[in-house]
Design a protein around this motif. Sequence first.
Motif, PDB file in Angstrom:
ATOM      1  N   GLY A  18       0.918  -1.184   0.057  1.00 44.74           N
ATOM      2  CA  GLY A  18      -0.051   0.045   0.001  1.00 44.74           C
ATOM      3  C   GLY A  18       0.860   1.154  -0.041  1.00 44.74           C
ATOM      4  N   SER A  19       0.269   2.331  -0.390  1.00 44.55           N
ATOM      5  CA  SER A  19       0.970   3.733  -0.369  1.00 44.55           C
ATOM      6  C   SER A  19       1.681   4.057   0.974  1.00 44.55           C
ATOM      7  N   GLY A  20       0.826   3.872   1.986  1.00 41.00           N
ATOM      8  CA  GLY A  20       1.217   4.374   3.360  1.00 41.00           C
ATOM      9  C   GLY A  20       2.621   3.492   3.779  1.00 41.00           C
ATOM     10  N   VAL A  54       2.551  -5.885  -6.704  1.00 37.08           N
ATOM     11  CA  VAL A  54       1.603  -4.658  -7.224  1.00 37.08           C
ATOM     12  C   VAL A  54       1.637  -3.771  -6.140  1.00 37.08           C
ATOM     13  N   SER A  55       2.295  -2.471  -6.801  1.00 30.63           N
ATOM     14  CA  SER A  55       2.788  -1.541  -5.613  1.00 30.63           C
ATOM     15  C   SER A  55       1.666  -0.272  -5.950  1.00 30.63           C
ATOM     16  N   SER A  56       1.390   0.542  -4.866  1.00 35.82           N
ATOM     17  CA  SER A  56       0.637   1.803  -5.214  1.00 35.82           C
ATOM     18  C   SER A  56       1.530   2.657  -4.750  1.00 35.82           C
ATOM     19  N   GLY A  57       1.145   3.930  -4.699  1.00 36.84           N
ATOM     20  CA  GLY A  57       2.282   5.125  -4.285  1.00 36.84           C
ATOM     21  C   GLY A  57       2.620   5.922  -5.312  1.00 36.84           C
ATOM     22  N   ALA A  58       2.104   5.864  -6.549  1.00 38.63           N
ATOM     23  CA  ALA A  58       2.335   6.883  -7.680  1.00 38.63           C
ATOM     24  C   ALA A  58       1.822   8.333  -7.461  1.00 38.63           C
ATOM     25  N   ILE A  59       0.551   8.098  -6.975  1.00 35.03           N
ATOM     26  CA  ILE A  59       0.008   9.727  -6.719  1.00 35.03           C
ATOM     27  C   ILE A  59       0.580  10.210  -5.521  1.00 35.03           C
ATOM     28  N   VAL A  60       0.807   9.418  -4.513  1.00 36.04           N
ATOM     29  CA  VAL A  60       1.255  10.257  -3.269  1.00 36.04           C
ATOM     30  C   VAL A  60       2.856  10.550  -3.541  1.00 36.04           C
ATOM     31  N   VAL A 139       3.468  -3.805 -10.910  1.00 35.13           N
ATOM     32  CA  VAL A 139       2.180  -3.735 -11.405  1.00 35.13           C
ATOM     33  C   VAL A 139       1.396  -2.648 -10.744  1.00 35.13           C
ATOM     34  N   ASN A 140       0.677  -1.785 -11.495  1.00 34.97           N
ATOM     35  CA  ASN A 140      -0.025  -0.780 -10.711  1.00 34.97           C
ATOM     36  C   ASN A 140      -0.881  -0.505 -11.904  1.00 34.97           C
ATOM     37  N   GLU A 141      -2.095   0.405 -11.303  1.00 40.58           N
ATOM     38  CA  GLU A 141      -2.986   0.859 -12.188  1.00 40.58           C
ATOM     39  C   GLU A 141      -2.630   2.008 -13.193  1.00 40.58           C
ATOM     40  N   ASN A 142      -3.183   1.842 -14.467  1.00 42.58           N
ATOM     41  CA  ASN A 142      -2.459   2.943 -14.917  1.00 42.58           C
ATOM     42  C   ASN A 142      -3.178   4.334 -15.014  1.00 42.58           C
ATOM     43  N   ASP A 143      -2.797   4.729 -13.799  1.00 39.34           N
ATOM     44  CA  ASP A 143      -3.705   5.875 -13.384  1.00 39.34           C
ATOM     45  C   ASP A 143      -3.793   7.245 -14.235  1.00 39.34           C
ATOM     46  N   THR A 144      -2.768   7.143 -15.086  1.00 42.83           N
ATOM     47  CA  THR A 144      -2.433   8.494 -16.122  1.00 42.83           C
ATOM     48  C   THR A 144      -3.499   8.500 -17.119  1.00 42.83           C
ATOM     49  N   GLY A 153      -9.820   0.688  -9.663  1.00 43.70           N
ATOM     50  CA  GLY A 153     -10.212   1.619  -8.580  1.00 43.70           C
ATOM     51  C   GLY A 153      -9.265   1.408  -7.480  1.00 43.70           C
ATOM     52  N   ASP A 154      -8.955   0.377  -7.080  1.00 48.98           N
ATOM     53  CA  ASP A 154      -8.001   0.075  -5.788  1.00 48.98           C
ATOM     54  C   ASP A 154      -7.009  -1.105  -5.967  1.00 48.98           C
ATOM     55  N   ASN A 155      -5.824  -0.974  -5.454  1.00 54.21           N
ATOM     56  CA  ASN A 155      -4.817  -2.072  -5.792  1.00 54.21           C
ATOM     57  C   ASN A 155      -5.071  -3.349  -5.043  1.00 54.21           C
ATOM     58  N   ASP A 156      -5.953  -3.285  -3.890  1.00 58.50           N
ATOM     59  CA  ASP A 156      -6.430  -4.713  -3.324  1.00 58.50           C
ATOM     60  C   ASP A 156      -6.966  -5.533  -4.408  1.00 58.50           C
ATOM     61  N   SER A 216      -4.045   6.073   2.002  1.00 61.96           N
ATOM     62  CA  SER A 216      -4.610   4.799   1.208  1.00 61.96           C
ATOM     63  C   SER A 216      -5.780   4.966   0.560  1.00 61.96           C
ATOM     64  N   VAL A 217      -5.993   4.051  -0.660  1.00 64.80           N
ATOM     65  CA  VAL A 217      -7.241   4.268  -1.220  1.00 64.80           C
ATOM     66  C   VAL A 217      -8.089   3.425  -0.616  1.00 64.80           C
ATOM     67  N   GLY A 218      -7.897   2.077  -0.391  1.00 66.13           N
ATOM     68  CA  GLY A 218      -8.743   1.018  -0.073  1.00 66.13           C
ATOM     69  C   GLY A 218      -8.691   1.291   1.670  1.00 66.13           C
TER      70      GLY A 218
HETATM   71  N1  GLU Z   1      -2.837   3.284  -8.173  1.00 63.78           N
HETATM   72  C1  GLU Z   1      -2.681   4.324  -7.015  1.00 63.78           C
HETATM   73  C2  GLU Z   1      -1.364   4.763  -7.029  1.00 63.78           C
HETATM   74  O1  GLU Z   1      -0.413   4.208  -7.103  1.00 63.78           O
HETATM   75  C3  GLU Z   1      -3.040   3.558  -5.730  1.00 63.78           C
HETATM   76  C4  GLU Z   1      -4.272   2.890  -5.473  1.00 63.78           C
HETATM   77  C5  GLU Z   1      -4.459   2.076  -4.357  1.00 63.78           C
HETATM   78  O2  GLU Z   1      -3.671   2.226  -3.425  1.00 63.78           O
HETATM   79  O3  GLU Z   1      -5.230   1.236  -4.052  1.00 63.78           O
HETATM   80  O4  GLU Z   1      -1.331   6.062  -6.309  1.00 63.78           O
END
Ligand code: GLU
Length: 374
Positions: A18-20, A54-60, A139-144, A153-156, A216-218
């Motif tokens: 998770g991003s956090g 699967v890594s979040s954290g792009a937006i933060v 892997v991440n969601e292609n947020d761009t 919508g969420d990485n979980d 965190s998103v989720g």
């Molecule tokens: N894809 C988003 C990011 O990288 C996070 C989504 C999530 O944490 O569930 O910032």
Amino acid sequence: MGARRGVTRARRLVVKVGSGLIAAPGQGPDARRIAALAADIAGLRKDRREVALVSSGAIVTGMARLGLPARPRSIPEKQAAAAVGQSALMWHYEHAFKRHGLHVGQVLLTGQDISDRSRYLNARNTLLTLLDFGVLPIVNENDTVAVDEIKVGDNDNLAALVAHLIDADLLVLLTDVDGLYTADPRRDPTARRVETVEAITEDIQRLVYDEPAGVSVGGMSTKLQAAQKAGASGIAMIIASGREPGVLGRLLAGEGLGTYFQPRGDRLAARKRWIAFAVPPQGCLTVDAGAKKALTEKGKSLLPSGLVEVRGEFQAGEVVSLAEVGGGEFARGLVNYEASELRTIRGVKTAEIEKRLGYKGVGEVIHRDNLVVL
Ligand code: GLU
């Protein structure tokens, strides 16, 4: 160890952070945390286990780089932050894994890549080839490019879908808390960690106390959705604290950290997983009690005679959900007729289909091979 015996034997796993855990608001990626994660994953690789991250954290991370004080609200701003943050994040991962002699490969997906069958198979081939090459896919969601309509919508949930894609045996969600608790541990001193979840019952759903906090998103609710997706496909899942030193190595050695979600014994075939989870249903068919019984207990196909109501507009070949009159969804399937045709033939005997439609169609509304009981 008991219920967790399968964990020690896992050969292919998906780890989600998770991003956090790996980035802080205003500061961006936490190099120490990322280094610790890389060392932990490198240890699994030495044990000849295949891993996708699967890594979040792009937006933060993007927010920190661009000096944005709060999470952007507008979609283009979020997408811009993700574009900046994703490359910064990958830079950190690249360096951290290089120290262990591991190459990383970036894979950015949207919900559409998963709901479109041919894109799904393409993504699957790419991921499997990366694993074959000994590369760690990140892997991440292609947020761009993702907007709500095409987003997971969420990485979980994304991590569970990636676990489906690559036929993983285990999904580990690393987060800030060390598992699912019987109450909110920050507020209730009697809260206990749930060691094993055998099935996601309503009682378990009630344990979702949290609102997504901070970056965190989720929250726990998206983690339970992920557990449902994974478990129905025979994939075990663990929620554990990413702050616990060497957590992955210890889990895979059988240590009872976190909360373990036991998978269902009957593993869904890859195509059925896709029908059940990858595609949002385009409509709903209501069936009578007899049809429900035939589908759920006897493994039969759905015939027009059991069809009571058709909701939504969909084409032949799309996914619809099935519910019993007055009940909730119990199955999903690929439908052989478009919605308007089904409205014409609902309730009729198979032999009468031709008379009603004016042409000879297939006998089944949904063939048993294209039907998944949830
Ligand atoms: N894809 C988003 C990011 O990288 C996070 C989504 C999530 O944490 O569930 O910032």
